[in-house]
Design a protein around this motif. Sequence first.
Motif, PDB file in Angstrom:
ATOM      1  N   HIS A  52       3.347   1.244  -2.052  1.00 17.27           N
ATOM      2  CA  HIS A  52       2.297   1.820  -2.884  1.00 17.27           C
ATOM      3  C   HIS A  52       2.476   3.330  -2.911  1.00 17.27           C
ATOM      4  O   HIS A  52       2.569   3.958  -1.864  1.00 17.27           O
ATOM      5  N   THR A  53       2.509   3.882  -4.059  1.00 14.70           N
ATOM      6  CA  THR A  53       2.510   5.342  -4.177  1.00 14.70           C
ATOM      7  C   THR A  53       1.067   5.780  -3.991  1.00 14.70           C
ATOM      8  O   THR A  53       0.187   5.360  -4.747  1.00 14.70           O
ATOM      9  N   VAL A  54       0.817   6.635  -2.978  1.00 17.30           N
ATOM     10  CA  VAL A  54      -0.563   6.986  -2.650  1.00 17.30           C
ATOM     11  C   VAL A  54      -0.883   8.461  -2.835  1.00 17.30           C
ATOM     12  O   VAL A  54      -2.054   8.831  -2.874  1.00 17.30           O
ATOM     13  N   ALA A  55       0.139   9.317  -2.911  1.00 16.28           N
ATOM     14  CA  ALA A  55      -0.122  10.754  -3.053  1.00 16.28           C
ATOM     15  C   ALA A  55       1.182  11.470  -3.358  1.00 16.28           C
ATOM     16  O   ALA A  55       2.263  10.933  -3.150  1.00 16.28           O
ATOM     17  N   ALA A  85       0.946   6.753   8.810  1.00 20.29           N
ATOM     18  CA  ALA A  85      -0.191   6.083   8.184  1.00 20.29           C
ATOM     19  C   ALA A  85      -0.868   5.168   9.190  1.00 20.29           C
ATOM     20  O   ALA A  85      -0.213   4.402   9.887  1.00 20.29           O
ATOM     21  N   SER A  93      -8.155   0.659   3.475  1.00 25.32           N
ATOM     22  CA  SER A  93      -8.350   2.091   3.633  1.00 25.32           C
ATOM     23  C   SER A  93      -7.373   2.568   4.703  1.00 25.32           C
ATOM     24  O   SER A  93      -7.336   2.026   5.810  1.00 25.32           O
ATOM     25  N   ILE A 103      -3.333   8.860   5.719  1.00 27.15           N
ATOM     26  CA  ILE A 103      -1.960   9.354   5.665  1.00 27.15           C
ATOM     27  C   ILE A 103      -1.962  10.743   6.297  1.00 27.15           C
ATOM     28  O   ILE A 103      -2.658  11.636   5.821  1.00 27.15           O
ATOM     29  N   ALA A 129      -4.808   1.402  -0.332  1.00 27.30           N
ATOM     30  CA  ALA A 129      -3.548   0.762  -0.731  1.00 27.30           C
ATOM     31  C   ALA A 129      -3.643  -0.716  -0.364  1.00 27.30           C
ATOM     32  O   ALA A 129      -3.952  -1.044   0.781  1.00 27.30           O
ATOM     33  N   VAL A 150      -6.676   7.117   1.757  1.00 27.36           N
ATOM     34  CA  VAL A 150      -6.343   6.469   0.491  1.00 27.36           C
ATOM     35  C   VAL A 150      -6.643   4.975   0.597  1.00 27.36           C
ATOM     36  O   VAL A 150      -6.877   4.458   1.685  1.00 27.36           O
TER      37      VAL A 150
END
Length: 139
Positions: A20-23, A54, A42, A45, A38, A36
């Motif tokens: 998952h791209t989170v930031a 993470a 919850s 990161i 994902a 974040v």
Amino acid sequence: MTQSTQEQASQKKPPAAEMHTVAQVSEIPPGTHKIVVAGNRSIGIYNIDGQFYALRNVCPHQGAELCRGLTKPLVSSSGPGRFEYEREGEIVRCPWHQWEFDIKTGCMIVDPAMRTKSYEVTVEMFGVSVEDGAVIVHL
């Protein structure tokens, strides 16, 4: 099941972890963290000296949002009346009952068998060049 079918089944790789791209890296400078969501979880990161970690945002004690707690150094002692701060920014303290966890491993400081879920983090890099004042990303 035939011999070749059994061999094929035993050679199957486990499913790849979801990614998952989170930031963006720039959103989490060294010494900070971001909470974040994902995969409906919850997750906090953390950027510690340019390395990303993470943690599941749940304290295993009573379910507090662990990553909303303070990020502190480890306090150690070499004897009575002496204490030192080590590993600045590598310990998160649960906001409810002050249980402390190592951000790099997810393990509780006083009882490493007690832990919160930690996740592998990768930062995807692309080639970048500048041509005639324009930034170009190479995918």
